[in-house]
Scaffold this motif. Structure first.
Motif, PDB file in Angstrom:
ATOM      1  N   ALA A 172     -10.578   4.650  12.984  1.00  0.00           N
ATOM      2  CA  ALA A 172     -10.055   3.719  12.196  1.00  0.00           C
ATOM      3  C   ALA A 172     -10.865   3.066  11.350  1.00  0.00           C
ATOM      4  O   ALA A 172     -10.322   2.547  10.183  1.00  0.00           O
ATOM      5  N   ALA A 175     -12.196   4.000   7.112  1.00  0.00           N
ATOM      6  CA  ALA A 175     -12.169   3.475   6.047  1.00  0.00           C
ATOM      7  C   ALA A 175     -13.071   2.542   5.472  1.00  0.00           C
ATOM      8  O   ALA A 175     -13.454   2.253   4.402  1.00  0.00           O
ATOM      9  N   ILE A 176     -13.433   1.701   6.330  1.00  0.00           N
ATOM     10  CA  ILE A 176     -14.495   0.644   6.027  1.00  0.00           C
ATOM     11  C   ILE A 176     -15.854   1.336   5.833  1.00  0.00           C
ATOM     12  O   ILE A 176     -16.517   0.839   4.682  1.00  0.00           O
ATOM     13  N   THR A 179     -15.527   2.450   2.130  1.00  0.00           N
ATOM     14  CA  THR A 179     -15.781   1.628   1.239  1.00  0.00           C
ATOM     15  C   THR A 179     -17.001   0.998   1.061  1.00  0.00           C
ATOM     16  O   THR A 179     -17.735   0.805  -0.142  1.00  0.00           O
ATOM     17  N   LEU A 441     -10.460  -2.201  -8.304  1.00  0.00           N
ATOM     18  CA  LEU A 441     -10.513  -2.895  -6.971  1.00  0.00           C
ATOM     19  C   LEU A 441      -9.578  -4.012  -7.169  1.00  0.00           C
ATOM     20  O   LEU A 441      -8.494  -4.497  -6.474  1.00  0.00           O
ATOM     21  N   ASN A 444      -5.984  -3.329  -8.185  1.00  0.00           N
ATOM     22  CA  ASN A 444      -5.384  -2.855  -6.881  1.00  0.00           C
ATOM     23  C   ASN A 444      -4.834  -3.983  -5.884  1.00  0.00           C
ATOM     24  O   ASN A 444      -4.002  -4.300  -5.441  1.00  0.00           O
ATOM     25  N   LEU A 448      -1.262  -4.923  -5.128  1.00  0.00           N
ATOM     26  CA  LEU A 448      -0.795  -5.090  -3.713  1.00  0.00           C
ATOM     27  C   LEU A 448      -0.433  -6.413  -3.063  1.00  0.00           C
ATOM     28  O   LEU A 448       0.835  -6.457  -2.507  1.00  0.00           O
TER      29      LEU A 448
ATOM     30  N   LEU B 247      -8.642  -6.366   7.724  1.00  0.00           N
ATOM     31  CA  LEU B 247      -9.710  -5.519   6.808  1.00  0.00           C
ATOM     32  C   LEU B 247      -9.622  -4.111   6.811  1.00  0.00           C
ATOM     33  O   LEU B 247      -9.536  -3.540   5.742  1.00  0.00           O
ATOM     34  N   ILE B 248      -9.173  -3.506   7.970  1.00  0.00           N
ATOM     35  CA  ILE B 248      -8.928  -2.027   7.913  1.00  0.00           C
ATOM     36  C   ILE B 248      -7.951  -1.636   7.109  1.00  0.00           C
ATOM     37  O   ILE B 248      -8.050  -0.856   6.165  1.00  0.00           O
ATOM     38  N   ASN B 251      -8.411  -2.089   3.410  1.00  0.00           N
ATOM     39  CA  ASN B 251      -9.618  -1.108   3.035  1.00  0.00           C
ATOM     40  C   ASN B 251      -8.711   0.285   2.669  1.00  0.00           C
ATOM     41  O   ASN B 251      -8.717   0.771   1.668  1.00  0.00           O
ATOM     42  N   ILE B 252      -7.703   0.508   3.468  1.00  0.00           N
ATOM     43  CA  ILE B 252      -6.980   1.835   3.364  1.00  0.00           C
ATOM     44  C   ILE B 252      -6.319   1.680   2.280  1.00  0.00           C
ATOM     45  O   ILE B 252      -6.237   2.861   1.460  1.00  0.00           O
ATOM     46  N   ASN B 253      -5.400   0.734   2.156  1.00  0.00           N
ATOM     47  CA  ASN B 253      -4.635   0.493   1.114  1.00  0.00           C
ATOM     48  C   ASN B 253      -5.648   0.506  -0.563  1.00  0.00           C
ATOM     49  O   ASN B 253      -5.119   1.331  -1.237  1.00  0.00           O
ATOM     50  N   ASN B 254      -6.525   0.034  -0.369  1.00  0.00           N
ATOM     51  CA  ASN B 254      -7.492   0.144  -1.437  1.00  0.00           C
ATOM     52  C   ASN B 254      -7.923   1.479  -1.865  1.00  0.00           C
ATOM     53  O   ASN B 254      -8.039   1.941  -3.071  1.00  0.00           O
ATOM     54  N   LEU B 255      -8.212   1.928  -0.826  1.00  0.00           N
ATOM     55  CA  LEU B 255      -8.974   3.482  -1.032  1.00  0.00           C
ATOM     56  C   LEU B 255      -8.234   4.497  -1.503  1.00  0.00           C
ATOM     57  O   LEU B 255      -8.343   5.243  -2.327  1.00  0.00           O
ATOM     58  N   LEU B 294      -8.190  10.941   3.310  1.00  0.00           N
ATOM     59  CA  LEU B 294      -7.900  10.140   4.505  1.00  0.00           C
ATOM     60  C   LEU B 294      -6.816   9.156   4.322  1.00  0.00           C
ATOM     61  O   LEU B 294      -5.925   9.061   5.144  1.00  0.00           O
TER      62      LEU B 294
END
Lengths: 459, 428
Positions: A172, A175-176, A179, A441, A444, A448, B247-248, B251-255, B294
């Motif tokens: 999980a 993703a971090i 980034t 960024l 987005n 969002l 935060l995760i 991050n996923i939505n941004n990526l 991903l």
């Protein structure tokens, strides 16, 4: 031993560990009179052994594959007495040694190089043996350790689940990591770029010509890194794309959501969504070979000058690409507007279009704005269409019939081909990438946020 | 308002009504026009590509009677070494001279030789390597014609003159002569599917790019599917509601919305520069595409997990299953079809991606078909990009044909995703 063989052997060991753990648990259960006398099911005992056997060994193998080249290089370079001072010189020297050890260096090699290459070969074969030995010993040892710990009371399930949970969390966090990886790679090289080119020149300079001279005394050797022409070019192409995509996408979404019969909707929606699945390189080809010549002829026939690669062609095709993006996002938010609002407006005697324009759209506006912002960030980051159809020349122009260049085009042209990571020319691409990353960024994030906030209103 | 009588109000409304209805019609018309524009764009795009590319599946070929003369070839037996030295182009030249005995001048002869592809000697070499007994004998072989010939005869059907390009009157005469006797024909272009890239359009094929795409996708699938599913399981079934989880998710939505080229920069800086993985390799391409797909896979897997009703989880828990058992024995199998659909869509996205692969050197001119994930390779979209830049007219046709192949694969993938969803997805 080769890495694939080692890997296969490791997998085999894991299977053996699983099977042994499983059968031990099973026989223990049998002698005690049934599975209910075990603390965990046999499969968990098997997994317990397999995890002990495989996980550390696999981690070691991964770390080894990542670091062994760097360590070997360090050891080889360390053994050389007089090595060049610059990084580039050292790289060259090491490349020569590598070629020599692989046996395809043309020409005479100095004895010093020869001995270094032999040293490299020696180290490599040593490392290989050591790797196979260590990993197999680790796997067998820990596997045996786990099997020795076996007892019917062992709470294998809980231990296995704990490990699995850690694995899930690690995945999980991918993703971090991504980034952070993006930030690191772009930021680090950008900082190096800004050491040689001041930030103000990059952000506000009007002249972009990133070539670096081969010799220091060559004319115009410094190169110019003023990125304003790229920013304006990007903005122009994106603006043209949005001019096409927003009205068409929005109207299509409105028609599909408010007017169209179910049959029309079922046919038209998938057809428009085909546009979203077409690879960008196909759009690029279409823009460069069909749309651009067409626009050029059209412009010539009305007496205008158009270059063969124009911002208009790229923007137009990019707009077509973004239509389904805008239309499906707006479709979602328009459908989320409660029916009661429409019924109220219609009941007061407004026509359908008045209902849409004065009630539905204002209610859906935040969502639509969010969708459009996402579409803008997509247009800014789009690469292949502009690379193939917009041109390379950094023009500071407002004429859409001229060729312009964009941030993404310059990243591609700077990085395709030879790269030297000590020249501003290559590093400039990373600075541009940083700009691109930051701007998308921010877009987005706002988009969002807006979309999320709006959704909470009617739920 | 108050001093208006009912009839006055009525009049006012009726006066307005016509224009309001006109606006209504206009608005509806705009909607229809937008839909039509979208549909038209699809139609034009596809017909343009198909119109340009369908010709590439046929290739002009020339029939020649070749004599495997030991003297001309300069060899007296067939083995690996002699095959590399043998003068196969000499044999082809001889065959061409025999076919057109009237051609005598030096420059005329040189022009004659350009009728067949410069890759023809290799065709002949492969023939002889397969059938060594042919040495010293004659046979009739079809050779790929040069791309100029190919372009010329394909353009003949559009206009009587045809597109000449570099073709002289004399050469056009020979071509017509061969066409009449049936020695020059359009035959199915097998080279396009069996060869790698080439500078010569008639020798260029998509096999290497297809294999490169396959290896890259395999790496991507092997990494992104397990990691994506695991991440989705954690976020959907385990994650506590706290800052870290938020935060995760952010991050996923941004990526998911970061431009793909930025992933290319990451691949270049980290995988190639820092970890020193091989350049141009499907391994690195697959890693970069994994990071890119991903978010798509995580988001769709989460949706699939969410769709499994909580009653299933509660029932399993009630029977004494641990949380992990609930997920892996009950929820995951039920969510699998949705996850697979998401994975296929993610793979389709990865297959069409070009920009990040340019950054990591998959844009190099690579002729050989890759045999593994660390061999230098290119992928189909990048091949399309490379060919689109080539000046030869025959490459336009091949680019379009490669696009047709790519689009067919993508349509197939998306169609199978839709089928899978319809067939396996359960409504609760």
């Amino acid at each position: 031993m080769q890495t694939p063989t080692l890997f296969a052997l490791l997998l085999l060991l894991i299977l053996v560990a699983y099977g042994t753990g499983f059968s031990r648990a099973l026989s223990a259960a049998r002698s005690r009179g049934g599975l209910r006398n075990l603390a965990s099911l046999p499969s968990y005992h098997g997994l317990f052994a397999a995890l002990w056997c495989g996980l550390p060994a696999l981690l070691l193998l991964g770390a080894w594959l990542i670091f062994d080249d760097a360590i070997i290089r360090f050891m080889v370079m360390h053994s050389i007495a007089d090595k060049p001072d610059t990084i580039a010189g050292q790289n060259l020297l090491y490349a020569q040694i590598q070629n020599l050890s692989a046996g395809h260096l043309i020409g005479e090699a100095s004895p010093q190089l020869q001995s270094a290459a032999e040293h490299l070969n020696q180290l490599r074969s040593n490392a290989n043996t050591l790797q196979a030995f260590l990993i197999l010993v680790l796997a067998v040892g820990l596997g045996a350790f786990a099997l020795l710990r076996f007892s019917p009371e062992l709470r294998a399930r809980e231990k296995v689940e704990k490990v699995l949970r850690v694995i899930l969390i690690t995945c999980a966090c991918a993703a971090i990591f991504t980034t952070v990886g993006i930030l690191f790679s772009v930021l680090f090289e950008s900082l190096r770029f800004f050491q040689s080119v001041p930030v103000s020149e990059f952000l506000f300079g009007l002249h972009w010509s990133p070539q670096m001279a081969l010799r220091a005394d060559q004319v115009g050797s410094s190169g110019a890194f003023g990125a304003v022409p790229l920013f304006t070019g990007t903005l122009m192409v994106s603006a043209i794309a949005m001019l096409v995509a927003v009205p068409v996408g929005l109207m299509a979404a409105i028609y599909l959501a408010e007017y169209a019969s179910k049959r029309v909707r079922n046919v038209a929606k998938p057809i428009i969504e085909i546009l979203a699945g077409v690879p960008t390189v196909v759009y690029g080809f279409f823009a460069a070979l069909t749309v651009a010549p067409f626009i050029r002829e059209l412009a010539t026939s009305v007496g205008l000058q158009a270059s063969s690669e124009s911002a208009l062609a790229a923007g137009l095709v990019m707009g077509i690409m973004i239509i389904p993006f805008v239309s499906s996002l707006s479709d979602d938010v328009i459908n989320a507007v409660p029916q009661s609002l429409r019924d109220g407006a219609l009941g007061l005697g407004s026509t359908q279009s008045e209902t849409v324009r004065k009630v539905v759209i204002p209610a859906a506006l935040p969502g639509i704005v969010g969708g459009v912002l996402l579409a803008v960030s997509r247009a800014i980051g789009e690469t292949m269409i502009v690379v193939m159809a917009a041109g390379l020349a950094a023009n500071l122009t407002a004429n859409p019939l001229e060729s312009v260049t964009t941030v993404t085009v310059q990243i591609v042209t700077l990085l395709v081909g030879d790269q030297e990571f000590d020249s501003p020319k290559t590093l400039a691409a990373f600075a541009l990438g940083l700009m691109l990353f930051i701007s998308t960024l921010v877009l987005n994030f706002i988009a969002l946020h807006v979309v999320k906030k709006y959704r909470e209103q009617y739920d | 308002m108050t001093n208006l009588t009912q009839t006055q109000v009525r009049e006012r409304i009726e006066k307005n009504l016509a224009s309001r209805h006109r606006t209504e019609k206009l608005f509806r018309g705009l909607g229809i026009a937008s839909i039509a524009f979208g549909v038209l764009a699809v139609v034009i795009l596809f017909s343009d590509i198909i119109g340009k590319g369908s010709g590439a599946f046929m290739q002009a070929s020339i029939q020649l009677e070749v004599h495997y003369d030991t003297e001309v070839l300069g060899i007296d037996q067939v083995d690996d070494e002699s095959l590399t030295w043998a003068n196969f182009s000499g044999v082809i030249r001889q065959a061409l001279r025999e076919r057109f005995p009237s051609v005598t001048g030096r420059s005329d002869k040189r022009e004659l030789y350009t009728l067949v592809s410069s890759g023809a000697p290799f065709t002949l070499r492969d023939r002889l390597a397969e059938n060594p007994e042919l040495l010293g004998k004659s046979e009739v072989v079809w050779f790929a014609a040069d791309d100029d010939v190919d372009t010329f005869i394909k353009s003949l059907k559009d206009s009587k003159e045809g597109f000449r390009g570099r073709t002289s009157d004399q050469k056009a005469g020979w071509i017509e002569q061969l066409l009449e006797t049936g020695e020059l024909k359009k035959r199915f272009n097998t080279i396009f599917f069996t060869n790698g890239d080439s500078r010569e359009p008639e020798q260029a094929g998509i096999r290497a790019a297809l294999m490169g795409s396959l290896f890259t996708l395999l790496v991507t699938l092997a990494l992104s599917f397990p990691i994506g599913v695991a991440a989705a399981i954690y976020l959907e079934e385990y994650a506590p509601k706290n800052r870290w989880t938020d935060l995760i998710e952010v991050n996923i939505n941004n990526l998911a919305a970061v431009p793909s080229i930025v992933f290319g920069l990451l691949g270049l800086a980290i995988f190639i520069n820092f970890f020193e993985l091989p350049r141009s390799a499907p391994l690195v391409g697959g890693l970069v595409l994994t990071l890119m797909t991903l978010p798509t896979i995580i988001i769709s897997s989460r949706a699939a997990l969410k769709a499994v009703p909580p009653s299933i989880r509660e029932a399993a828990m009630g029977m004494g299953a641990s949380r992990m058992q609930v997920v892996f024995h009950h929820v995951l199998p039920l969510a699998m079809p949705g996850m697979l659909t998401g994975a296929i869509i993610g793979m389709a996205q990865a297959l069409g991606e070009t920009a990040p692969l340019l950054m990591i050197g998959m844009v190099a001119f690579i002729v050989d078909v890759p045999g593994g994930v660390t061999d230098p390779a290119t992928v189909l979209p990048v091949q399309i990009f490379l060919w689109a830049d080539s000046p030869e007219r025959a490459f336009v046709e091949r680019t379009s044909a490669a696009i047709m192949v790519l689009l067919s694969v993508l349509i197939l993938m998306n169609a199978s995703a839709v089928m899978l969803r319809k067939k396996l997805e359960r409504r609760w």
